[in-house]
Structures are given as structure tokens and as C-alpha cells.
Design an enzyme around this catalytic site. Structure first.
Site, PDB file in Angstrom:
ATOM      1  N   LYS A 129       0.814  -1.353   0.097  1.00  0.00           N
ATOM      2  CA  LYS A 129      -0.095   0.084  -0.061  1.00  0.00           C
ATOM      3  C   LYS A 129       0.815   1.019  -0.161  1.00  0.00           C
ATOM      4  CE  LYS A 129      -4.244  -1.672   2.210  1.00  0.00           C
ATOM      5  NZ  LYS A 129      -4.969  -1.862   3.422  1.00  0.00           N
ATOM      6  N   LYS A 213      -5.536 -10.500  -6.857  1.00  0.00           N
ATOM      7  CA  LYS A 213      -6.482 -10.965  -6.090  1.00  0.00           C
ATOM      8  C   LYS A 213      -7.825 -10.124  -6.306  1.00  0.00           C
ATOM      9  CE  LYS A 213      -6.714  -9.112  -1.839  1.00  0.00           C
ATOM     10  NZ  LYS A 213      -6.708  -8.699  -0.494  1.00  0.00           N
ATOM     11  N   LYS A 216     -12.122  -5.261  -3.426  1.00  0.00           N
ATOM     12  CA  LYS A 216     -13.017  -4.281  -3.653  1.00  0.00           C
ATOM     13  C   LYS A 216     -12.500  -2.880  -4.061  1.00  0.00           C
ATOM     14  CE  LYS A 216     -12.883  -4.637   1.284  1.00  0.00           C
ATOM     15  NZ  LYS A 216     -13.531  -5.100   2.773  1.00  0.00           N
TER      16      LYS A 216
HETATM   17  P1  TYM Z   1     -10.538  -7.579   4.507  1.00  0.00           P
HETATM   18  O1  TYM Z   1     -11.492  -6.592   5.031  1.00  0.00           O
HETATM   19  O2  TYM Z   1      -9.570  -7.025   3.576  1.00  0.00           O
HETATM   20  O3  TYM Z   1     -11.137  -8.927   4.286  1.00  0.00           O
HETATM   21  C1  TYM Z   1     -12.129  -9.444   4.844  1.00  0.00           C
HETATM   22  C2  TYM Z   1     -11.625 -10.937   4.746  1.00  0.00           C
HETATM   23  O4  TYM Z   1     -11.724 -11.580   3.285  1.00  0.00           O
HETATM   24  C3  TYM Z   1     -10.718 -12.168   3.114  1.00  0.00           C
HETATM   25  N1  TYM Z   1     -10.512 -11.723   1.586  1.00  0.00           N
HETATM   26  C4  TYM Z   1     -10.655 -12.668   0.564  1.00  0.00           C
HETATM   27  N2  TYM Z   1     -10.300 -14.211   0.627  1.00  0.00           N
HETATM   28  C5  TYM Z   1     -10.295 -14.998  -0.551  1.00  0.00           C
HETATM   29  N3  TYM Z   1      -9.983 -14.415  -1.793  1.00  0.00           N
HETATM   30  C6  TYM Z   1      -9.925 -13.114  -1.788  1.00  0.00           C
HETATM   31  N4  TYM Z   1      -9.844 -12.185  -3.005  1.00  0.00           N
HETATM   32  C7  TYM Z   1     -10.184 -12.190  -0.549  1.00  0.00           C
HETATM   33  N5  TYM Z   1     -10.319 -10.951  -0.513  1.00  0.00           N
HETATM   34  C8  TYM Z   1     -10.657 -10.758   1.006  1.00  0.00           C
HETATM   35  C9  TYM Z   1      -9.397 -11.715   3.825  1.00  0.00           C
HETATM   36  O5  TYM Z   1      -8.586 -12.640   3.812  1.00  0.00           O
HETATM   37  C10 TYM Z   1     -10.564 -11.471   5.034  1.00  0.00           C
HETATM   38  O6  TYM Z   1     -10.265 -12.962   5.960  1.00  0.00           O
HETATM   39  N6  TYM Z   1      -7.013  -7.210   8.285  1.00  0.00           N
HETATM   40  C11 TYM Z   1      -8.474  -7.733   7.956  1.00  0.00           C
HETATM   41  C12 TYM Z   1      -9.357  -7.275   8.779  1.00  0.00           C
HETATM   42  C13 TYM Z   1      -9.444  -7.675  10.140  1.00  0.00           C
HETATM   43  C14 TYM Z   1      -9.376  -8.803  10.927  1.00  0.00           C
HETATM   44  C15 TYM Z   1      -9.096  -8.892  12.132  1.00  0.00           C
HETATM   45  C16 TYM Z   1      -9.201 -10.194  10.424  1.00  0.00           C
HETATM   46  C17 TYM Z   1      -8.875  -6.603  11.468  1.00  0.00           C
HETATM   47  N7  TYM Z   1      -8.976  -7.346  12.322  1.00  0.00           N
HETATM   48  C18 TYM Z   1      -9.015  -9.874  13.172  1.00  0.00           C
HETATM   49  C19 TYM Z   1      -9.311 -11.202  11.491  1.00  0.00           C
HETATM   50  C20 TYM Z   1      -8.890 -11.057  12.501  1.00  0.00           C
HETATM   51  C21 TYM Z   1      -8.484  -7.294   6.633  1.00  0.00           C
HETATM   52  O7  TYM Z   1      -8.262  -6.242   6.042  1.00  0.00           O
HETATM   53  O8  TYM Z   1      -9.754  -7.926   6.032  1.00  0.00           O
END
Ligand code: TYM
Length: 353
Positions: A129, A213, A216
């Protein structure tokens, strides 16, 4: 059935800690098929299996990059609607938004003082990023993001975190922070949390470029399926997805150099709850002219009801807010004693009544 497993006391690498599941998603834009298959579908599978499940909308993480306040409120409710529409049940799982439980931010600060700058600097998401001089302009919160994430998990002593592959490094860092805290204060207070990265679609790729990947934030809407897309849009995006001219092979290994084809097979397997091998056994020798309409039908049958239910739920924002408030009370009841004990371990006076 998929290969998703609920954690059990015996499978848990943390003797002395009750198995507990925590995960979160940022309300920073629409939900994609990647979020659904990599996370939400797994959240639902782990619910009601005798282990407490806590699922959060991490609004404090979302503001590490600029969010318009009204949009953030709407996106948080939309994410809650997505959780509910996909099958999360507030009587079986704790559902809430992070900012309503201040223990996350409080433990996050303590972890900022435990974690090292070098650890944060090595995070691939931070590097992605903030390539080059962009780091100067990034918020301090974005840099400390993984430390707050560790607090999200550890403030519940969570032992299992279902996530997509892209979050593996952050969960590993959570273990490093727990280990350093335990070591520095000579306690065995925080568990070594396990990432749970299972299923056919732990990394769903873009429909336009199988090496990227599905995200969004991709500028092209055709690259992703949004959980708010209607049946027509879902079907069109799948039929237009980039593929190649070869028929599907018999073995998954033969797809190694065909990222787009591999991605569609993975998506099919995850949606159908089949193995990739079983999907190929059904379609080997057939081209995408035959495969794509079947995948489109499957995706519409699985996702369109979620999209319809999300719009219905979004008609009643007060009800969503009520569910989030109740969830926050339940989450707070677990987190507060763990936070208080942490303050005590660190040596802070807690004399207010
Ligand atoms: P975030 O909001 O980017 O994504 C949420 C969840 O979706 C999964 N994901 C995917 N899985 C498969 N293929 C994809 N293309 C794909 N895009 C997103 C992510 O792996 C995630 O599981 N840092 C985290 C949010 C967070 C979190 C936490 C997660 C904050 N605190 C504590 C677990 C535990 C995040 O940005 O996810």
C-alpha cells in the site's frame, strides 16, 4: 461438504485456553465474492458448533485510510446486513462493530508498545500500500494496523481466526506480539492464535486477471462479483470472465499455468462445496462455453438470495444498529476482564469504581 472444520479442544494448540473463534472484515467498501468465500462462508460454517464465534466489523481499521463519514456508516450497516444475509445468527454468534468495544483500541495501544517498528515494516500489505514515497503520506494508523488487529484477536483470547490467505502474515504477527508480551512480563497470558485458512477459495482472483487478487478496490467492477450484484450482473460477469481456449483438464496440477481457469474451478468448488478434483471429474474435456453457464447458474443460485436479503435488511437500519449494540455488549463482557488483567500485568493502577 466442504473441508471446513470447527476448532475442537483437542485440535487446539493452546492447552488451558478455551477454543474461541474471532474474525473481522473492514467496512471499507462493498463485499466481494472473495470476502464471501474466503471469510463469511467460513464464519457461518464455524457457527453453532459448540465453540463461541465472534465476528466484527472493523470500522477502526477502515479509517486507517480516508472514509467519508456517511459512507462509513452505510458500509458498516451493509457489512452487517451481509453477515446476517449469509447466515450469521446473532443468537449464535456475537456480531458487532469494533468501535463500540473500546477494549480493542486500549489493548491496541499496549501492543503498539510491545510490537517493533521493524515487524510492521516487514508486513507485505503495508509495503504494497505504500510503495516508495507514499509511506510518508500514509497515516500512522495504517502502519500500526496489524497491532490493532492483534488486539482484536487477543482481547478475546481467540484461538482460531478464519481468514483468506492474504491475512496469514497478520495472524502470524499476532502470535509474535503475544509471545513477546508473555516473555516480557513472564506470564502465559495470551494464546498462540491459529489462522484457519481452509477451503477451495482462500485466495479468489480477479475475473479479469487471474494473477491478481479479487479486491473491492479494483478500479474495474468487471473484475469482481459484489455481494450486492443482482442475478443478471453476476451471470454477465462470469460469462465475460477472462479464460483461455483450452478444455478443462482431468487433474488440477494441469491448471498450474492457467490462472484464470484455475480461479473459476476454485470458485465453482467453493460454491458447490465440492473438491476441485470432483469439479474437474465432472467437466474434464469440456471448454468454457459449457463450464461458464453452469458456474453462472451456481453463482446466481448461491449469491442472488444473499443480495436480495441484504437489500431487505438495509430497509431497517435501526434494527441493524440494535443487533450491533447488543453484540457489542456481549463482546465487551468478554473483552473487559481480559483487558483489566492485561493492565494489571503491565503495572497500571486501576482504582476507579
Ligand atoms: P479485509 O476486510 O480485507 O477482508 C476480509 C476477509 O476477506 C478475505 N478476503 C479474501 N479471501 C479470499 N480471496 C479474496 N480475494 C479475498 N479478499 C478478501 C480476507 O482474507 C479476510 O479474511 N485485516 C483484515 C480485517 C481484520 C481482521 C481482524 C481479520 C481486522 N482485524 C482480526 C481477522 C481478525 C482485513 O483487512 O480484511
Amino acid at each position: 461438504m466442504t473441508d471446513a472444520k470447527a476448532p475442537t479442544a483437542t485440535a487446539d494448540a493452546n492447552p488451558g485456553f478455551t477454543p474461541r473463534v474471532f474474525s473481522g472484515i473492514q467496512p471499507s467498501g462493498g463485499l466481494t465474492l472473495g470476502n464471501y468465500l474466503g471469510a463469511i462462508k467460513r464464519f457461518v460454517e464455524m457457527q453453532g458448533q459448540g465453540v463461541e464465534t465472534i465476528y466484527c466489523m472493523v470500522d477502526m481499521h477502515a479509517i486507517t485510510v480516508w472514509q467519508d463519514p456517511e459512507a462509513l456508516r452505510r458500509q458498516t450497516r451493509e457489512l452487517a446486513a451481509g453477515y446476517l444475509a449469509a447466515g450469521l445468527d446473532p443468537t449464535k454468534s456475537i456480531l458487532f462493530n469494533q468501535s463500540q468495544v473500546s477494549a480493542h483500541a486500549e489493548l491496541g495501544w499496549i501492543f503498539n508498545c510491545v510490537a517493533r517498528m521493524g515487524w510492521m515494516n516487514r508486513m507485505t500489505q503495508w509495503k504494497d500500500k505504500t510503495s516508495g514515497k507514499d509511506a510518508e503520506k500514509a497515516s500512522l494508523g495504517l502502519f500500526a494496523y496489524p497491532s490493532l488487529m492483534a488486539a482484536d484477536i487477543l482481547v478475546y483470547h481467540a484461538t482460531h481466526v478464519p481468514v483468506g490467505e492474504d491475512q496469514k502474515q497478520h495472524v502470524e504477527l499476532t502470535r509474535d506480539i503475544a509471545a513477546k508480551f508473555n516473555h516480557d512480563f513472564k506470564v502465559d497470558f495470551f494464546p498462540m492464535t491459529n489462522p484457519v485458512i481452509e477451503g477451495a477459495a482462500t485466495r479468489v482472483m480477479s475475473l479479469r486477471d487471474g494473477t491478481k487478487k479479487m479486491s473491492k478496490s479494483d478500479p474495474s467492477d468487471a473484475a469482481r462479483i459484489n455481494l450486492t450484484d443482482d442475478a443478471d450482473a453476476i451471470s454477465k460477469k462470469i460469462k465475460k470472465a477472462k479464460t483461455d481456449a483450452e478444455p478443462l483438464p482431468e487433474s488440477f496440477e494441469a491448471l498450474a499455468d492457467r490462472p484464470e481457469a484455475k480461479n473459476l474451478v476454485n470458485i465453482y468448488a467453493a460454491l458447490a462445496g465440492m473438491t476441485k478434483e470432483a469439479v474437474l471429474a465432472d467437466f474434464a474435456g469440456q471448454g468454457f462455453g459449457a463450464f461458464k453457464p453452469k458456474l453462472a447458474d451456481l453463482a446466481v443460485a448461491s449469491l442472488a438470495p444473499i443480495s436480495t436479503e441484504m437489500s431487505r435488511l438495509m430497509q431497517d437500519p435501526a434494527e441493524i444498529d440494535r443487533i450491533l449494540g447488543q453484540g457489542a455488549d456481549k463482546a465487551d463482557a468478554i473483552a473487559r476482564p481480559i483487558l483489566e488483567k492485561t493492565y494489571d500485568i503491565v503495572g497500571m493502577i486501576r482504582s476507579r469504581r
